[in-house]
Motif scaffolding. Structure first.
Motif, PDB file in Angstrom:
ATOM      1  N   ASN A 176       1.272  -0.176   6.923  1.00 16.77           N
ATOM      2  CA  ASN A 176       1.055  -0.894   8.177  1.00 16.77           C
ATOM      3  C   ASN A 176       1.751  -2.242   8.016  1.00 16.77           C
ATOM      4  O   ASN A 176       1.441  -2.946   7.057  1.00 16.77           O
ATOM      5  CB  ASN A 176      -0.454  -1.084   8.388  1.00 16.77           C
ATOM      6  N   ASP A 204      -4.127   0.864  -0.896  1.00 16.24           N
ATOM      7  CA  ASP A 204      -4.773   1.046   0.405  1.00 16.24           C
ATOM      8  C   ASP A 204      -4.136   2.267   1.063  1.00 16.24           C
ATOM      9  O   ASP A 204      -2.982   2.222   1.492  1.00 16.24           O
ATOM     10  CB  ASP A 204      -4.532  -0.232   1.226  1.00 16.24           C
ATOM     11  N   HIS A 207      -4.291   4.897   6.012  1.00 16.10           N
ATOM     12  CA  HIS A 207      -3.546   5.605   7.061  1.00 16.10           C
ATOM     13  C   HIS A 207      -3.069   7.000   6.631  1.00 16.10           C
ATOM     14  O   HIS A 207      -2.420   7.694   7.410  1.00 16.10           O
ATOM     15  CB  HIS A 207      -2.336   4.767   7.508  1.00 16.10           C
TER      16      HIS A 207
END
Ligand SMILES: Cc1ncc(COP(=O)(O)O)c(C=O)c1O
Length: 389
Positions: A176, A204, A207
């Motif tokens: 992102n 992370d 998504h």
């Protein structure tokens, strides 16, 4: 000419009209005046997936509104990751955390000391910058490379930033706001650099369930590398099934980081929401069909956006994301200055996310949320075009 009417309407993205959405009380729909079309924060305009709704309704029927326990969620995630990515992390080693951001903070607090230098690719998700500074970790900005084919990881730059004395790398994959998905080779190169320079990797992967068919998500922790074994990954159902307000995510350690993740305090896990746990567990076990329908609609939207921009705003450079529903638009040729989202909002009454909040490479960019109906994607592009007249 492509128009939104030609898009298959049978997707979760077309369930609500604007009047219904404006009755929502989440931040996407409450931040701006009622005449503004909100295309900013990463919320979806979808109904709750039916299996998830059933789990929540059952909980309400039972008055099951007490404190959270991780329960079957770790096992549900392990099964999902196994089916989707061929990666089966050990459920017993996972820890429940309230959300991905707080999980990232916990992980970095465990693997680094105060004052540590944490490398973050830019453009980057804005809370990375201020959350890390808040817990006394310093962000080292490592820009992605940008060329005619879009963004890619700049491994030379990453190496220089590691070599200059980094303690950790906060890797966001899929990324992102650019929507890039790193290949196994790129991830292996990252792991090699992390080992060479003794950099801990916190990943992370929020998504990941939203990866489009032409790309393949590879979990960093699934690599056969020391850095992968020492990594901590944050996973959640909150983006793909729009559950952010319910609060549940998982910290997943590689083999060599189990004892660190085990130290995540009970009171951190207690900040998760019981409904978040119930909903996420159901998403990972029974949410696959709904996710496929969602992805088909998002896939059509990302192509529609390209067609509409080419027609109405041909100066905007747009490379469709390979994952997730965020489009990172290079608006520098429009002459709207560093923050085109500000002009789109003021003159076009459409709210995109402001590019410069993603770091210096975000100047002249804006982020567009495609997680809505094709009709509203088209309306948003019209409003953007109206800004220029
Ligand atoms: C890359 C990334 N990480 C973290 C988050 C925040 O996740 P959470 O609400 O679980 O903290 C988002 C939200 O959009 C995101 O895009």
């Amino acid at each position: 000419m492509t128009s939104w009417e030609s898009i298959d309407a049978d997707t979760p993205l077309t369930a609500y009209d604007l009047d219904e959405l404006r009755r929502r009380r989440s931040v996407k729909w409450r931040e701006y005046e009622p005449d503004v079309l909100p295309m900013w924060v990463a919320e979806l305009d979808t109904p709750t997936a039916p299996p998830i709704a059933a789990a929540l309704i059952e909980a309400v029927r039972l008055g099951d509104t007490g404190y959270p326990v991780a329960g079957r969620l770790p096992e549900a995630f392990a099964g999902f990751a196994d089916r989707r990515y061929g990666w089966r992390p050990d459920p017993a080693a996972m820890r429940l955390v309230p959300d991905v951001m707080s999980g990232i903070v916990e992980a970095l607090t465990l693997v680094t000391e105060p004052g540590a230098r944490v490398v973050v690719n830019t453009p980057g998700y804005p809370p990375f910058f201020y959350w890390l500074e808040r817990v006394g970790r310093h962000v080292v900005e490592s820009p992605l490379a940008f060329g005619p084919d879009g963004f890619r990881l700049d491994l030379d730059r990453l190496e220089r930033d590691f070599a200059a004395g980094a303690d950790a790398y906060l890797l966001c994959n899929p990324h992102n706001p650019t929507g890039i998905v790193l290949t196994p080779d790129e991830l292996a190169a990252v792991a090699g650099l992390a080992d060479r320079y003794d950099v801990r990797v916190v990943v992370d992967e929020i998504h990941a369930p939203l990866t489009y068919p032409e790309a393949t998500h590879t979990p960093f922790a699934s690599l056969d590398a020391t850095a992968a074994a020492r990594s901590i990954t944050l996973c959640s159902a909150s983006k793909a099934w729009n559950l952010a307000g319910l609060k549940a995510a998982l910290a997943v350690p590689g083999e060599a980081a189990r004892s660190e993740v085990a130290r995540i305090h009970e009171e951190v896990s207690a900040g998760a929401g019981h409904f978040g746990v119930l909903a996420s567990e159901r998403a990972f076990t029974e949410g696959g069909e709904w996710l496929s329908a969602l992805l088909a609609g998002l896939d059509a939207n990302r192509l529609l956006l390209g067609t509409l921009l080419a027609e109405r705003l041909p100066e905007v450079v747009y490379v469709p994301p390979r994952a997730t529903y965020l489009a990172w638009l290079d608006c520098r040729a429009l002459g709207l200055g560093d923050d085109p989202a500000e002009a789109f909002l003021r003159r076009g009454r459409v709210a995109l996310s402001s590019g410069p909040t993603f770091g210096p490479p975000g100047r002249g960019f804006a982020r567009f949320n495609l997680g809505t109906s094709p009709e509203r994607v088209a309306d948003a592009v019209e409003r953007m075009a109206a800004t220029l007249t």
